[in-house]
Design a protein around this motif. Structure first.
Motif, PDB file in Angstrom:
ATOM      1  N   GLN B 117      13.730   2.243  57.974  1.00  0.00           N
ATOM      2  CA  GLN B 117      12.503   2.463  57.797  1.00  0.00           C
ATOM      3  C   GLN B 117      12.006   3.983  58.715  1.00  0.00           C
ATOM      4  O   GLN B 117      11.408   4.932  57.827  1.00  0.00           O
ATOM      5  CB  GLN B 117      11.532   2.153  58.058  1.00  0.00           C
ATOM      6  CG  GLN B 117      10.043   1.686  58.189  1.00  0.00           C
ATOM      7  CD  GLN B 117       9.943   1.125  57.029  1.00  0.00           C
ATOM      8  OE1 GLN B 117      10.925   0.529  56.602  1.00  0.00           O
ATOM      9  NE2 GLN B 117       9.369   1.259  56.471  1.00  0.00           N
ATOM     10  N   HIS B 118      11.823   4.344  59.317  1.00  0.00           N
ATOM     11  CA  HIS B 118      11.484   5.600  60.836  1.00  0.00           C
ATOM     12  C   HIS B 118      12.306   6.230  60.113  1.00  0.00           C
ATOM     13  O   HIS B 118      12.197   7.226  60.634  1.00  0.00           O
ATOM     14  CB  HIS B 118      11.055   5.081  61.564  1.00  0.00           C
ATOM     15  CG  HIS B 118       9.833   4.346  61.862  1.00  0.00           C
ATOM     16  ND1 HIS B 118       9.034   4.096  61.206  1.00  0.00           N
ATOM     17  CD2 HIS B 118      10.080   2.465  62.538  1.00  0.00           C
ATOM     18  CE1 HIS B 118       8.011   2.664  61.572  1.00  0.00           C
ATOM     19  NE2 HIS B 118       9.171   2.220  61.832  1.00  0.00           N
ATOM     20  N   ARG B 119      13.480   6.685  60.674  1.00  0.00           N
ATOM     21  CA  ARG B 119      14.847   7.430  60.535  1.00  0.00           C
ATOM     22  C   ARG B 119      15.283   7.847  60.208  1.00  0.00           C
ATOM     23  O   ARG B 119      16.724   8.777  60.157  1.00  0.00           O
ATOM     24  CB  ARG B 119      15.616   7.201  61.901  1.00  0.00           C
ATOM     25  CG  ARG B 119      15.021   6.972  63.752  1.00  0.00           C
ATOM     26  CD  ARG B 119      15.009   8.289  64.333  1.00  0.00           C
ATOM     27  NE  ARG B 119      14.144   7.944  65.043  1.00  0.00           N
ATOM     28  CZ  ARG B 119      12.842   7.565  65.742  1.00  0.00           C
ATOM     29  NH1 ARG B 119      12.061   7.592  64.530  1.00  0.00           N
ATOM     30  NH2 ARG B 119      12.205   7.736  66.646  1.00  0.00           N
ATOM     31  N   GLY B 120      15.342   6.946  58.264  1.00  0.00           N
ATOM     32  CA  GLY B 120      16.302   6.733  57.374  1.00  0.00           C
ATOM     33  C   GLY B 120      17.284   7.259  57.066  1.00  0.00           C
ATOM     34  O   GLY B 120      18.797   6.931  57.185  1.00  0.00           O
ATOM     35  N   LEU B 121      18.193   6.103  58.497  1.00  0.00           N
ATOM     36  CA  LEU B 121      19.390   6.314  58.824  1.00  0.00           C
ATOM     37  C   LEU B 121      19.670   4.708  57.747  1.00  0.00           C
ATOM     38  O   LEU B 121      19.474   3.661  57.592  1.00  0.00           O
ATOM     39  CB  LEU B 121      19.527   5.142  59.937  1.00  0.00           C
ATOM     40  CG  LEU B 121      20.163   6.143  60.636  1.00  0.00           C
ATOM     41  CD1 LEU B 121      20.165   7.231  60.728  1.00  0.00           C
ATOM     42  CD2 LEU B 121      20.335   5.341  62.387  1.00  0.00           C
ATOM     43  N   ARG B 122      21.203   4.755  56.964  1.00  0.00           N
ATOM     44  CA  ARG B 122      21.638   4.207  56.286  1.00  0.00           C
ATOM     45  C   ARG B 122      22.870   3.952  56.600  1.00  0.00           C
ATOM     46  O   ARG B 122      23.623   4.703  57.154  1.00  0.00           O
ATOM     47  CB  ARG B 122      21.245   4.327  54.717  1.00  0.00           C
ATOM     48  CG  ARG B 122      20.115   3.890  53.734  1.00  0.00           C
ATOM     49  CD  ARG B 122      19.397   5.177  52.725  1.00  0.00           C
ATOM     50  NE  ARG B 122      18.471   5.785  53.235  1.00  0.00           N
ATOM     51  CZ  ARG B 122      16.948   4.909  53.295  1.00  0.00           C
ATOM     52  NH1 ARG B 122      17.702   4.272  52.425  1.00  0.00           N
ATOM     53  NH2 ARG B 122      15.978   4.907  53.078  1.00  0.00           N
ATOM     54  N   GLY B 123      23.638   2.673  55.402  1.00  0.00           N
ATOM     55  CA  GLY B 123      24.733   2.485  55.369  1.00  0.00           C
ATOM     56  C   GLY B 123      26.052   2.560  56.888  1.00  0.00           C
ATOM     57  O   GLY B 123      25.307   2.134  57.998  1.00  0.00           O
ATOM     58  N   ALA B 124      27.003   3.808  57.236  1.00  0.00           N
ATOM     59  CA  ALA B 124      27.878   3.469  58.042  1.00  0.00           C
ATOM     60  C   ALA B 124      26.719   3.722  59.422  1.00  0.00           C
ATOM     61  O   ALA B 124      27.412   3.154  60.878  1.00  0.00           O
ATOM     62  CB  ALA B 124      28.843   4.655  57.631  1.00  0.00           C
ATOM     63  N   LYS B 125      26.157   4.238  59.118  1.00  0.00           N
ATOM     64  CA  LYS B 125      24.753   4.989  60.661  1.00  0.00           C
ATOM     65  C   LYS B 125      24.331   3.840  60.827  1.00  0.00           C
ATOM     66  O   LYS B 125      24.158   4.061  62.229  1.00  0.00           O
ATOM     67  CB  LYS B 125      24.584   6.109  60.523  1.00  0.00           C
ATOM     68  CG  LYS B 125      25.149   7.956  59.874  1.00  0.00           C
ATOM     69  CD  LYS B 125      23.795   8.978  60.149  1.00  0.00           C
ATOM     70  CE  LYS B 125      24.766  10.553  60.024  1.00  0.00           C
ATOM     71  NZ  LYS B 125      24.473  10.591  59.386  1.00  0.00           N
TER      72      LYS B 125
END
Ligand SMILES: Nc1ncnc2c1ncn2[C@@H]1O[C@H](COP(=O)(O)OP(=O)(O)O)[C@@H](O)[C@H]1O
Ligand SMILES: [Mg+2]
Lengths: 294, 333
Positions: B117-125
């Motif tokens: 939501q806030h850091r745009g982190l997705r998938g493996a990260k």
């Protein structure tokens, strides 16, 4: 210490699907309902490729025959094979049920989710509209709508679909609002999620079971309503096979050959019963509280 | 300037019996990295105050006053702006870890929610970060547990997951609403230690809500005592516990069972029950349960009075309360 096998904290339920099938097989109402519904679907599917005789071919010489080795359920007043007509009639019932329930389900779901997420005037509007439809029996509304739009299977399907919209909307709104008050939704909101994402990621997955149960019940009602509409002549039109019309046409011959009214009646009763039993069974089986206990 | 400044916060809730004022003119401040304890019996408005800070009040609630976070009034923000704050600048953990996680999603996915939501982190990260956070909060076997469903974890483990979720975006303020109340006694200490450790380590500010004075005494720099939606006493933890100026604070303290202590001490509770908010009497909300109540207590709303510098209590009879304490008793009884 912390492997799955030795850690008492990891005493999980096992994978949900296996547990589901095992519990489903032990649920008698579900098994019976599933078998009856399966029978209806199967005969509709088989009738697409093959029926014992043509369900539409008229052979006057053969009219009103009792059950024989050739015509297992006998023939009607035009000499058509009743078993073939019942099988083909299942197609009509299923098509009507599927489309009407999908129509009502999709629009009703969307409206209900919206109302639960936004509250306020949208909610009021949806609820007042649905109060309006709840004031009258489903079949009466369907008759009124088809009378207005003109008879025919398409209008019957549309009418039944429209009636299902508020039924689903109301159900989804109610369970959705309860879901919005759950702690995990509060937790998700405190993580910064917006209403749209919460709706799709948290509300929707947790209300699928009530929607599925309602769908089976609405399906049964749609079959019954289609039969009623066709019986009254505003549903499916000849020569499309329909259980409701078979019933209405058999009326005049009921003293000559009582069985010809029994078969379509039985088909309607068994499929409606099957869907209702399956719906009840699903309600038990999908209830997470019951699933956890055991 | 304080990180968080709450000024005269009032919350009216819509109930079946009409409008109930659940929070009545509450004011306090929280410095960057500071810790504040909120105590009071259940039903006195602690959770509603916390939810007001998060902008998560129940449907139909009305607020007045200000909640300034770094100079921005949270009460004036719209839903979108609030979504940007929640989980990012202010995070919250709840009382019920058993129901605070969505049963249909794996925990790794739920921890990654604020990150996405806030850091745009997705998938493996996002997954790697979730595993790191789970490890940080002391969940054994984090790399495997990240794929577990909530029902596969115990209450204490779920609360660790909630803490990991709350910490994921390094918030400025963590609100913990009775984070250990629903847990086994043996686990409670571990979870509190974990929260303390994380607060020290990250320098975030903490608002710890509890009805357990012992927990508050050990953990926080400042304390507010709430009763009937109002603050009745407010001060530095040491000063407040030394003085216990307000009769209600004295009563709360006397209500703690003295485990392993002097055995002649009886377990006392404050007589009476928390009043219904819809029909709170005029005057002091505690008057009908207070051993020191005099006539004017029933008619005059007590103002906040200074006990010591930085330490106030809302009571007309502070002197009598102090005398009662000096006599080694619990008021006049
Ligand atoms: N959703 C709600 N609707 C109406 N009243 C509520 C709601 N939640 C809490 N209240 C009332 O607000 C008051 C304060 O509740 P709360 O803040 O939860 O107390 P606590 O100090 O135990 O956390 C209580 O009287 C409670 O009954
Ligand atoms: Mg509370």
């Amino acid at each position: 210490m912390s492997t799955a096998a030795t850690d008492p904290d990891l005493a999980g339920d096992g994978a949900p699907p296996q547990g589901f099938i095992r519990r489903a097989m032990r649920h008698r109402a579900f098994v019976i309902g599933f078998a009856l519904t399966g029978g209806m679907v199967l005969s509709a599917l088989v009738s697409l490729l093959w029926t014992p005789h043509s369900p539409t071919e008229i052979i006057i010489a053969n009219r009103l025959k009792p059950p024989t080795a050739v015509h297992w359920l006998g023939t009607d007043q035009f000499g058509r094979d009743i078993l073939s007509m019942i099988m083909a009639g299942a197609q009509t019932s299923i098509v009507v049920g599927l489309i009407a329930v999908s129509l009502g389900g999709i629009f009703g779901l969307a409206l209900g989710l919206w109302a639960a997420a936004r509250r306020g005037w949208t909610e009021d509007l949806i609820m007042r509209l649905s109060d309006l439809t709840f004031a009258f029996p489903v079949i009466l509304i369907a008759i009124l709508l088809t009378a207005g739009w003109g008879p025919g299977i398409t209008n019957a399907i549309l009418a039944l679909g429209v009636i299902n919209i508020p039924i689903f909307a109301r159900l989804v709104r109610g369970t959705g609002i309860a879901m919005w008050e759950r702690e995990f939704v509060q937790a998700a909101r405190s993580a910064g999620k917006g209403r749209v994402r919460i709706t799709f990621e948290h509300i929707l997955p947790n209300i699928t079971s009530v929607v599925v149960v309602q769908a089976t019940i609405s399906f049964a009602i749609a079959i019954l309503a289609e039969a009623a509409l066709s019986y009254l002549g505003v549903g499916s039109q000849p020569p499309d096979p329909s259980w409701g019309r078979m019933l209405s046409e058999s009326q005049n011959f009921i003293f000559l050959s009582p069985l010809i009214a029994v078969w379509p009646g039985l088909a309607i009763v068994l499929s409606v019963l099957g869907l209702n039993l399956m719906g009840d069974g699903l309600r038990d089986l999908l209830d997470p509280r019951l699933a956890r206990q055991r | 300037m304080a990180l968080l400044a709450v000024r005269d916060l009032t919350v009216d809730l819509q109930t079946t019996r009409g409008v109930a004022r659940a929070v009545r003119g509450v004011s306090f401040e929280l410095a960057k990295g500071g810790t504040l304890g909120v105590v009071g019996e259940s039903g006195c408005g602690k959770s509603i105050t916390a939810l007001a800070l998060m902008g998560l009040l129940p449907e139909g609630a009305r607020t007045s006053g200000r909640i300034d976070l770094d100079g921005t009034d949270l009460l004036s923000l719209g839903e979108d702006a609030l979504c940007g704050m929640r989980g990012n600048r202010i995070a919250m953990i709840f009382q019920e870890p058993m129901t605070s996680l969505n049963p249909v999603h794996r925990i790794g996915r739920q921890i990654a929610e604020p990150l996405r939501q806030h850091r745009g982190l997705r998938g493996a990260k996002a997954r790697a970060e979730a595993i790191r956070l789970l490890d940080r909060v002391g969940l054994p076997n984090a790399a495997q547990r990240v794929d577990a469903y909530p029902h596969q974890l115990s209450g204490g483990q779920r609360q660790r997951v909630m803490i990991a979720m709350a910490l994921s975006c390094d918030p400025d303020i963590l609100i913990a609403d009775e984070p250990t109340t629903a847990l086994d006694v043996t686990i409670q200490g571990q979870i509190l230690d974990l929260i303390n450790e994380l607060v020290d380590e990250s320098g975030m500010a903490l608002i710890l809500i509890s009805h357990d004075l012992g927990v508050i005494a050990e953990t926080t720099d400042d304390v507010v005592v709430m009763y009937g939606g109002s603050l009745v006493e407010h001060g530095p933890t040491d000063s407040l516990f030394d003085t216990l100026a307000h009769p209600y604070s004295q009563g709360l303290f006397a209500a703690i069972p003295d485990i392993g202590g002097r055995h002649d001490r009886r377990l006392t509770t404050i007589p009476g029950t928390v009043p219904e908010l819809a029909d709170l009497p005029p005057g002091c909300p505690f008057a009908d349960r207070c051993p020191l109540a005099a006539d004017d207590c029933w008619s005059t709303e007590p103002p906040m009075r200074q006990v010591l510098p930085g330490h106030q209590a809302a009571c007309l009879r502070l002197e009598a309360a102090a005398a009662g304490r000096a006599n080694g008793g619990r008021g006049d009884d």
